[in-house]
Design an enzyme around this catalytic site. Structure first.
Site, PDB file in Angstrom:
ATOM      1  N   PHE A   8      -5.021  -2.132  -9.543  1.00 45.85           N
ATOM      2  CA  PHE A   8      -4.057  -1.746  -8.515  1.00 45.85           C
ATOM      3  C   PHE A   8      -4.070  -0.241  -8.281  1.00 45.85           C
ATOM      4  CE2 PHE A   8      -2.268  -5.516 -10.585  1.00 45.85           C
ATOM      5  CZ  PHE A   8      -1.860  -6.312  -9.507  1.00 45.85           C
ATOM      6  N   ASP A   9      -3.935   0.141  -7.012  1.00 51.17           N
ATOM      7  CA  ASP A   9      -3.491   1.488  -6.692  1.00 51.17           C
ATOM      8  C   ASP A   9      -2.028   1.567  -7.137  1.00 51.17           C
ATOM      9  OD1 ASP A   9      -3.365   4.061  -5.310  1.00 51.17           O
ATOM     10  OD2 ASP A   9      -2.191   2.977  -3.813  1.00 51.17           O
ATOM     11  N   LEU A  10      -1.471   2.773  -7.203  1.00 55.43           N
ATOM     12  CA  LEU A  10      -0.103   2.904  -7.702  1.00 55.43           C
ATOM     13  C   LEU A  10       0.900   3.187  -6.585  1.00 55.43           C
ATOM     14  CD1 LEU A  10       1.516   2.810 -10.335  1.00 55.43           C
ATOM     15  CD2 LEU A  10       1.166   5.283 -10.556  1.00 55.43           C
TER      16      LEU A  10
END
Length: 207
Positions: A8-10
């Protein structure tokens, strides 16, 4: 294809930190006398902070830009950092299914770890790749490659989920399935132009 890994990106993907990011940039721009304009800097969210600093402040003031941003971001972090609705439940369900998870972000590794710990996401993540962990950042594939190397996982069994065109570009370059979410920095129409493999309307679509 059966997927066993989700990265995941944050910001704008797992956590709703965009109000904090905008607030921080405004304070930095004001202090450094950089024209805010139309807030074009927000279109750069997802890129490394030092690259953003060079673009808007110039190479000679990039270090000041970087330090000011980190200072103001840290001051307001806990007040303005929240998880998007349903995110914690989604992470719990993926873990129950035996999915290996991690975070790949362009923000400072230390700051990213603070956000993950603060929201209780640390128990779900088996890897974190931040700005200090690679030389080349998104939209280059190196951060995703670094995560896969640490996890000993293969691209064809991995998804990368993000909210910006940079995330889609990085996923495609790394050979992983690109998954876009429309609740972050980029509108759905903008994301579709970059042809992600999947675009979510909610976390249920991922599950």
């Amino acid at each position: 294809m059966e997927y066993n890994t989700v990265l995941f990106d944050l910001d704008g993907t797992l956590i709703d930190s965009l109000p904090l990011i905008k607030r921080t940039y405004k304070r930095v721009f004001e202090q450094m006398n950089i024209p805010w304009g139309q807030g074009d800097v927000m279109q750069w969210v997802g890129r490394a902070l030092r690259d953003i600093g060079i673009h808007f402040a110039g190479a000679d003031r990039e270090e000041d830009f970087f330090k000011l941003y980190q200072h103001y971001y840290s001051l307001d972090h806990d007040r303005y950092t929240t998880a998007y609705p349903g995110t914690m439940e989604m992470l719990a369900r993926l873990r129950e299914q035996g999915i290996v998870m991690g975070v790949v972000t362009s923000k400072s590794t230390k700051v990213a770890q603070r956000s993950i710990d603060f929201l209780g996401m640390d128990k779900y993540m088996q890897v974190l790749i931040g700005a200090q962990d690679v030389d080349k950042h998104k939209p280059q594939p190196e951060p995703i490659f670094a995560a896969l190397e640490r996890l000993k996982r293969r691209p064809e069994q991995t998804m990368y989920v993000g909210d910006s065109p940079f995330d889609i570009m990085a996923a495609k370059a790394a050979g992983v399935k690109s998954v876009a979410v429309p609740w972050g920095i980029a509108k759905k129409e903008s994301l579709l132009k970059h042809q992600p493999d999947l675009i979510l309307d909610s976390w249920d679509d991922l599950l």
